[in-house]
Design a protein around this motif. Structure first.
Motif, PDB file in Angstrom:
ATOM      1  N   MET A   1       0.836  -1.202   0.000  1.00  0.00           N
ATOM      2  CA  MET A   1       0.000   0.000   0.000  1.00  0.00           C
ATOM      3  C   MET A   1       0.869   1.249   0.000  1.00  0.00           C
ATOM      4  SD  MET A   1      -3.330  -0.611   2.394  1.00  0.00           S
ATOM      5  CE  MET A   1      -2.410  -0.810   3.905  1.00  0.00           C
ATOM      6  N   SER A   2       0.276   2.376  -0.425  1.00  0.00           N
ATOM      7  CA  SER A   2       0.991   3.642  -0.439  1.00  0.00           C
ATOM      8  C   SER A   2       1.020   4.242   0.966  1.00  0.00           C
ATOM      9  CB  SER A   2       0.297   4.616  -1.394  1.00  0.00           C
ATOM     10  OG  SER A   2      -0.985   4.960  -0.891  1.00  0.00           O
ATOM     11  N   PHE A   3       1.901   5.226   1.147  1.00  0.00           N
ATOM     12  CA  PHE A   3       1.985   5.921   2.441  1.00  0.00           C
ATOM     13  C   PHE A   3       0.641   6.560   2.772  1.00  0.00           C
ATOM     14  CE2 PHE A   3       3.259   9.515   5.181  1.00  0.00           C
ATOM     15  CZ  PHE A   3       3.967   8.813   6.143  1.00  0.00           C
ATOM     16  N   SER A   4      -0.013   7.107   1.764  1.00  0.00           N
ATOM     17  CA  SER A   4      -1.318   7.739   1.942  1.00  0.00           C
ATOM     18  C   SER A   4      -2.366   6.729   2.414  1.00  0.00           C
ATOM     19  CB  SER A   4      -1.766   8.380   0.629  1.00  0.00           C
ATOM     20  OG  SER A   4      -2.878   9.207   0.807  1.00  0.00           O
ATOM     21  N   SER A   5      -2.373   5.552   1.796  1.00  0.00           N
ATOM     22  CA  SER A   5      -3.335   4.502   2.172  1.00  0.00           C
ATOM     23  C   SER A   5      -3.085   4.007   3.593  1.00  0.00           C
ATOM     24  CB  SER A   5      -3.247   3.332   1.194  1.00  0.00           C
ATOM     25  OG  SER A   5      -3.614   3.732  -0.105  1.00  0.00           O
ATOM     26  N   ASP A   6      -1.807   3.895   3.964  1.00  0.00           N
ATOM     27  CA  ASP A   6      -1.466   3.456   5.323  1.00  0.00           C
ATOM     28  C   ASP A   6      -2.035   4.423   6.363  1.00  0.00           C
ATOM     29  OD1 ASP A   6      -0.100   1.276   4.387  1.00  0.00           O
ATOM     30  OD2 ASP A   6       1.877   2.202   4.514  1.00  0.00           O
ATOM     31  N   ILE A   7      -1.946   5.715   6.086  1.00  0.00           N
ATOM     32  CA  ILE A   7      -2.460   6.723   7.025  1.00  0.00           C
ATOM     33  C   ILE A   7      -3.970   6.601   7.160  1.00  0.00           C
ATOM     34  CG2 ILE A   7      -2.797   9.196   7.401  1.00  0.00           C
ATOM     35  CD1 ILE A   7      -0.094   9.637   6.044  1.00  0.00           C
ATOM     36  N   LYS A   8      -4.657   6.443   6.042  1.00  0.00           N
ATOM     37  CA  LYS A   8      -6.119   6.340   6.086  1.00  0.00           C
ATOM     38  C   LYS A   8      -6.566   5.066   6.809  1.00  0.00           C
ATOM     39  CE  LYS A   8      -7.092   9.259   2.101  1.00  0.00           C
ATOM     40  NZ  LYS A   8      -7.809   9.420   0.827  1.00  0.00           N
ATOM     41  N   GLN A   9      -5.801   4.004   6.623  1.00  0.00           N
ATOM     42  CA  GLN A   9      -6.123   2.767   7.324  1.00  0.00           C
ATOM     43  C   GLN A   9      -5.931   2.945   8.822  1.00  0.00           C
ATOM     44  OE1 GLN A   9      -3.820  -0.745   6.226  1.00  0.00           O
ATOM     45  NE2 GLN A   9      -5.645  -1.982   6.406  1.00  0.00           N
ATOM     46  N   GLU A  10      -4.853   3.643   9.196  1.00  0.00           N
ATOM     47  CA  GLU A  10      -4.619   3.908  10.625  1.00  0.00           C
ATOM     48  C   GLU A  10      -5.747   4.747  11.210  1.00  0.00           C
ATOM     49  OE1 GLU A  10      -1.648   6.376  13.634  1.00  0.00           O
ATOM     50  OE2 GLU A  10      -1.107   6.202  11.516  1.00  0.00           O
ATOM     51  N   LEU A  11      -6.171   5.776  10.491  1.00  0.00           N
ATOM     52  CA  LEU A  11      -7.246   6.641  10.975  1.00  0.00           C
ATOM     53  C   LEU A  11      -8.551   5.867  11.149  1.00  0.00           C
ATOM     54  CD1 LEU A  11      -6.593   9.867   8.852  1.00  0.00           C
ATOM     55  CD2 LEU A  11      -6.221   9.575  11.309  1.00  0.00           C
ATOM     56  N   ASN A  12      -8.810   4.936  10.236  1.00  0.00           N
ATOM     57  CA  ASN A  12     -10.020   4.115  10.333  1.00  0.00           C
ATOM     58  C   ASN A  12      -9.998   3.213  11.558  1.00  0.00           C
ATOM     59  OD1 ASN A  12     -11.888   4.559   8.061  1.00  0.00           O
ATOM     60  ND2 ASN A  12     -10.111   4.102   6.815  1.00  0.00           N
ATOM     61  N   LYS A  13      -8.806   2.713  11.897  1.00  0.00           N
ATOM     62  CA  LYS A  13      -8.688   1.764  13.001  1.00  0.00           C
ATOM     63  C   LYS A  13      -8.644   2.439  14.367  1.00  0.00           C
ATOM     64  CE  LYS A  13      -6.264  -1.924  10.484  1.00  0.00           C
ATOM     65  NZ  LYS A  13      -4.985  -2.677  10.362  1.00  0.00           N
ATOM     66  N   THR A  14      -8.044   3.631  14.433  1.00  0.00           N
ATOM     67  CA  THR A  14      -7.768   4.232  15.743  1.00  0.00           C
ATOM     68  C   THR A  14      -8.814   5.238  16.207  1.00  0.00           C
ATOM     69  OG1 THR A  14      -6.371   5.919  14.705  1.00  0.00           O
ATOM     70  CG2 THR A  14      -5.282   3.932  15.506  1.00  0.00           C
ATOM     71  N   ASN A  15      -9.688   5.684  15.309  1.00  0.00           N
ATOM     72  CA  ASN A  15     -10.694   6.666  15.705  1.00  0.00           C
ATOM     73  C   ASN A  15     -12.062   5.998  15.829  1.00  0.00           C
ATOM     74  OD1 ASN A  15      -9.335   9.501  15.589  1.00  0.00           O
ATOM     75  ND2 ASN A  15      -8.552   8.384  13.828  1.00  0.00           N
ATOM     76  N   SER A  16     -12.500   5.846  17.074  1.00  0.00           N
ATOM     77  CA  SER A  16     -13.748   5.130  17.339  1.00  0.00           C
ATOM     78  C   SER A  16     -14.954   6.002  16.990  1.00  0.00           C
ATOM     79  CB  SER A  16     -13.822   4.730  18.814  1.00  0.00           C
ATOM     80  OG  SER A  16     -13.963   5.892  19.628  1.00  0.00           O
ATOM     81  N   LEU A  17     -16.124   5.377  16.994  1.00  0.00           N
ATOM     82  CA  LEU A  17     -17.358   6.071  16.649  1.00  0.00           C
ATOM     83  C   LEU A  17     -18.274   6.216  17.863  1.00  0.00           C
ATOM     84  CD1 LEU A  17     -18.056   4.217  13.275  1.00  0.00           C
ATOM     85  CD2 LEU A  17     -16.802   6.324  13.633  1.00  0.00           C
ATOM     86  N   VAL A  18     -17.663   6.298  19.034  1.00  0.00           N
ATOM     87  CA  VAL A  18     -18.442   6.379  20.279  1.00  0.00           C
ATOM     88  C   VAL A  18     -19.101   7.745  20.428  1.00  0.00           C
ATOM     89  CG1 VAL A  18     -18.319   6.283  22.794  1.00  0.00           C
ATOM     90  CG2 VAL A  18     -16.981   4.673  21.429  1.00  0.00           C
ATOM     91  N   ASN A  19     -18.342   8.803  20.138  1.00  0.00           N
ATOM     92  CA  ASN A  19     -18.858  10.163  20.306  1.00  0.00           C
ATOM     93  C   ASN A  19     -19.640  10.580  19.056  1.00  0.00           C
ATOM     94  OD1 ASN A  19     -18.992  13.094  20.246  1.00  0.00           O
ATOM     95  ND2 ASN A  19     -17.528  13.078  21.941  1.00  0.00           N
ATOM     96  N   LYS A  20     -20.960  10.677  19.184  1.00  0.00           N
ATOM     97  CA  LYS A  20     -21.803  10.961  18.023  1.00  0.00           C
ATOM     98  C   LYS A  20     -21.551  12.343  17.434  1.00  0.00           C
ATOM     99  CE  LYS A  20     -25.744   7.844  18.482  1.00  0.00           C
ATOM    100  NZ  LYS A  20     -25.473   7.185  17.187  1.00  0.00           N
ATOM    101  N   GLU A  21     -21.154  13.304  18.278  1.00  0.00           N
ATOM    102  CA  GLU A  21     -20.856  14.641  17.757  1.00  0.00           C
ATOM    103  C   GLU A  21     -19.631  14.585  16.848  1.00  0.00           C
ATOM    104  OE1 GLU A  21     -22.335  18.014  18.198  1.00  0.00           O
ATOM    105  OE2 GLU A  21     -23.855  16.435  18.237  1.00  0.00           O
ATOM    106  N   ASN A  22     -18.604  13.862  17.281  1.00  0.00           N
ATOM    107  CA  ASN A  22     -17.408  13.726  16.455  1.00  0.00           C
ATOM    108  C   ASN A  22     -17.718  12.968  15.163  1.00  0.00           C
ATOM    109  OD1 ASN A  22     -15.972  15.112  18.359  1.00  0.00           O
ATOM    110  ND2 ASN A  22     -14.953  13.325  19.223  1.00  0.00           N
ATOM    111  N   VAL A  23     -18.591  11.961  15.275  1.00  0.00           N
ATOM    112  CA  VAL A  23     -19.018  11.203  14.092  1.00  0.00           C
ATOM    113  C   VAL A  23     -19.672  12.151  13.086  1.00  0.00           C
ATOM    114  CG1 VAL A  23     -20.686   9.498  13.244  1.00  0.00           C
ATOM    115  CG2 VAL A  23     -19.289   8.982  15.251  1.00  0.00           C
ATOM    116  N   LYS A  24     -20.529  13.014  13.583  1.00  0.00           N
ATOM    117  CA  LYS A  24     -21.253  13.950  12.706  1.00  0.00           C
ATOM    118  C   LYS A  24     -20.285  14.881  11.985  1.00  0.00           C
ATOM    119  CE  LYS A  24     -23.639  17.217  14.685  1.00  0.00           C
ATOM    120  NZ  LYS A  24     -24.734  17.882  15.427  1.00  0.00           N
TER     121      LYS A  24
END
Length: 295
Positions: free
Chosen positions: A1-24
């Motif tokens: 994967m590219s460096f860009s794809s690695d970052i997006k994958q990390e962001l998907n894994k490490t940022n939870s969807l618990v806070n609905k305001e942040n989700v919005k």
């Protein structure tokens, strides 16, 4: 994967969807990206070739109870909302089949919401070069209004991005390594920050070493060229029978220079019976050259 794809994958894994305001606010960021548009039924459509990115967008919609469908067209994933109620994302509006983020979003309280918004913009249509090659981070937005809002929010976090506006493209971009690192840290890509900084430090060290080597090479070439001229003058005096007429101190430095053509003036001065500094040696050699040139 590219460096860009690695970052997006990390962001998907490490940022939870618990806070609905942040989700919005992350979803709002996605919605104003260059990969999002409005269908004839005034629904929102997001397109990407990344399966984990389409999954992220789907999770954001589901978390806010926004119905949607996903289809695949070749390598492209498309996700389209169904009977979308724009009021669920109060900072968005649809005008003339375009999505606009309201400028009031800049006034919201809470850095986490703004960070989530920036993260959504990057996930939606952001890219970053492999830092081994060059520093370039870019986020494409759907229109100039959205570009300006993102740029102003980034400035609020002391991240300075430039804008690029062409006929059909609106984007913010960063080419400075330190600014890119700040943005990655801001959106929560901590692993990527460490990797990026490691590469950046190594590149800077290589650059410093190259500059030192180039400087030393230039100095060495200068020393060699000067020595060649000095030796040529001494041999001219010898050929013309004028060498033995020189003062003893000039003869001494002349003989040492012929015997040691590749050493510096400082080193040459240390070999004299009565050692001299660089300026003293330089004076004597210049005197020899002047005599050889008939001055």
């Amino acid at each position: 994967m590219s460096f860009s794809s690695d970052i997006k994958q990390e962001l998907n894994k490490t940022n939870s969807l618990v806070n609905k305001e942040n989700v919005k606010f992350e979803l709002i960021g996605y919605c104003i990206s260059g990969n999002t548009d409005v269908t004839k039924g005034r629904n929102i459509r997001f397109s990407t070739e990344s399966d984990y990115n389409i999954n992220r967008f789907s999770k954001l919609l589901s978390n806010l109870e926004i119905n949607h469908d996903i289809d695949v067209n070749g390598k492209t994933f498309n996700i389209v909302t169904k009977s979308f109620d724009i009021h669920k994302l109060e900072y968005l509006e649809i005008k003339e089949n375009e999505i606009y983020v309201k400028r009031e979003i800049k006034e919201i309280k809470g850095d986490d919401k703004k960070k989530a918004f920036i993260r959504g913009c990057f996930l939606g249509a952001g890219s970053i070069n492999n830092p081994e090659n060059s520093y370039h981070l870019e986020i494409v937005l759907s229109n100039e209004n959205n570009l300006k809002v993102l740029q102003e929010i980034l400035n609020g976090f002391d991240v300075h991005a430039k804008e690029l506006i062409t006929k059909n493209r609106y984007s913010v971009y960063i080419k400075e390594g330190e600014e890119i690192s700040k943005l990655l840290a801001l959106i929560g890509a901590n692993k990527a920050v460490l990797q990026f900084e490691d590469i950046r430090i190594q590149k800077e060290m290589r650059g410093k070493v190259n500059r030192i080597v180039n400087c030393e090479t230039a100095n060495l070439n200068k020393t060699i060229n000067a020595a060649i001229e000095q030796i040529a003058a001494i041999k001219k005096l010898q050929k013309e029978g004028k060498f033995n007429k020189l003062d003893d101190n000039l003869k001494e430095i002349a003989i040492l220079r012929i015997e040691n053509p590749d050493i510096s003036l400082v080193e040459l001065g240390k070999l004299l019976k009565e050692p001299l500094g660089k300026s003293g040696v330089n004076y004597r050699l210049k005197k020899i050259m002047e005599i050889a040139n008939g001055k």
